[in-house]
Scaffold this active site. Sequence first.
Site, PDB file in Angstrom:
ATOM      1  CD  GLU A 277     -71.645 -24.151 -20.210  1.00 11.70           C
ATOM      2  OE1 GLU A 277     -71.322 -23.622 -21.285  1.00 11.70           O
ATOM      3  OE2 GLU A 277     -72.798 -24.084 -19.761  1.00 11.70           O
ATOM      4  CG  HIS A 298     -63.046 -10.152   6.281  1.00  3.56           C
ATOM      5  ND1 HIS A 298     -62.651  -9.633   7.489  1.00  3.56           N
ATOM      6  CD2 HIS A 298     -62.300  -9.502   5.343  1.00  3.56           C
ATOM      7  CE1 HIS A 298     -61.725  -8.705   7.290  1.00  3.56           C
ATOM      8  NE2 HIS A 298     -61.493  -8.609   5.992  1.00  3.56           N
ATOM      9  CE  LYS A 414     -80.018 -25.525 -21.796  1.00 12.31           C
ATOM     10  NZ  LYS A 414     -79.492 -24.968 -23.036  1.00 12.31           N
TER      11      LYS A 414
HETATM   12  O1  PA5 Z   1     -72.192 -21.777 -23.331  1.00 11.17           O
HETATM   13  C1  PA5 Z   1     -73.260 -22.259 -23.658  1.00 11.17           C
HETATM   14  O2  PA5 Z   1     -73.407 -22.787 -24.765  1.00 11.17           O
HETATM   15  C2  PA5 Z   1     -74.485 -22.207 -22.745  1.00 11.17           C
HETATM   16  O3  PA5 Z   1     -74.170 -21.669 -21.510  1.00 11.17           O
HETATM   17  C3  PA5 Z   1     -75.560 -21.361 -23.406  1.00 11.17           C
HETATM   18  O4  PA5 Z   1     -75.030 -20.097 -23.682  1.00 11.17           O
HETATM   19  C4  PA5 Z   1     -76.796 -21.240 -22.540  1.00 11.17           C
HETATM   20  O5  PA5 Z   1     -77.307 -22.525 -22.246  1.00 11.17           O
HETATM   21  C5  PA5 Z   1     -77.874 -20.413 -23.248  1.00 11.17           C
HETATM   22  O6  PA5 Z   1     -78.202 -20.983 -24.467  1.00 11.17           O
HETATM   23  P1  PA5 Z   1     -78.964 -20.193 -25.594  1.00 11.17           P
HETATM   24  O7  PA5 Z   1     -78.128 -19.074 -26.041  1.00 11.17           O
HETATM   25  O8  PA5 Z   1     -79.208 -21.202 -26.680  1.00 11.17           O
HETATM   26  O9  PA5 Z   1     -80.270 -19.702 -24.976  1.00 11.17           O
END
Ligand code: PA5
Length: 426
Positions: A277, A298, A414
């Site tokens: 990310e 394996h 989303k």
């Molecule tokens: O790293 C990030 O920002 C994302 O992976 C969020 O943690 C994830 O989308 C969950 O979001 P939230 O904590 O708003 O529910």
Amino acid sequence: MIKVNLNESKIKNDINKFRETKIKEVHDMIENKTGEGCEFLGWNNWPVEFNKNELSKMKKVAQELRNKIDILLVVGIGGSYLGARAADEMIRGLYTKDKVELIYIGNTISSTYTQQVVDYIKDKEFGIVNISKSGTTTEPGIAFRVFEKLLVDLKGKQNAKERIVAVTDKAKGALKQLATAEGYETFTIPDDIGGRFSVFTPVGIFPLLVAGVNVDDIFKGAKKAMQDTKNINNEAYKYAIARYILHTQKGYKAETLVGYELQMQTFTEWWKQLFGESEGKDGKGLFPTSCIFSTDLHSLGQFIQEGTKNILFETIIDVKKPNLDLKIPKNSEDLDGLNYLTSKTFHEINKVALEGVIDAHANTGEVPNIILEFDKMDAEMFGYAAYWFMKACAMSGYLLGINPFNQPGVEVYKANMFKLLKKPGF
Ligand code: PA5
């Protein structure tokens, strides 16, 4: 606590030629908060700046909850999920004898998994921690609805209230509103710390306290890593530069993080989110993958050894001291022919596997190997390693010229989902 060994990386000399002024420039960007996304650098000094009063309160609430329950449902996804699970499994192992079991929900929309958790817990004593920074993420939102209702139906509203905790933004989002309306105990995710950098905030710390983990040791490790990376000549930056050179100068497209301990599997998942990310933007970044050896020798081992070349390099976690060890028993018949191993322990054989595989992949297979030597796998080591990788990721992302602290791509699916589900306003 982590040493970077580049003997099998094939870029040992390139590292020495890397411009120190460039590292200094990026280091200053991180420390002085001058780079893109710097409003999300709250994690950098968090191991000393964290809210001590909030930690004391978390310890009290966690202990009260621990006394009442056998299972804690940890609701969350992505950065609001992986850190706690990575720490839990690395520190306690996969089968713990501790009183409280952690079960993770809201990280999937799988109906079968969710219903199986309902069936597994409904006649047990359980509590819930609902973790979401935005407070509006669909997966944890719908899972919480199911389990909150179950708890209220089983225990009544007042008892359920005493077993539910929310971890979310200090003011905004549906979860904050819900927690305030229902009177649930709430802990705060700081504004300047994003999901994948949040394991040392209540996001990771609260569930780990309920699990009985020594979080003071986690902070001790994180603080040590913070101090060790205040100087530009540190091992985290050495790792960041090595992977940067392999990617941008040698053309590698993917990095696989390899563990030799099953309890490190979710740690590798956490690492994948951190780097995936953070760096996968603007058409750049190494694709992060992971393996656990010897298990995956394996399956994927064949590809790594002899498949498409110059695609992938390996980063190996070499844990020096296992949490537990055992010997291979002697058998007087020796029908399986394994008595030759009875002078060795499992860990000793695992180390031999590691050495043999590095030789096979790096020398015979020509796959660069970065080796990260970890001292151990306890709470202090988790704190050290998690902070260390975050710092390496910040250096690595800024070297690539991207903002390591946003995730605009995650929002696309989303928004599509909301539109398809006809969420009001989409
Ligand atoms: O790293 C990030 O920002 C994302 O992976 C969020 O943690 C994830 O989308 C969950 O979001 P939230 O904590 O708003 O529910």
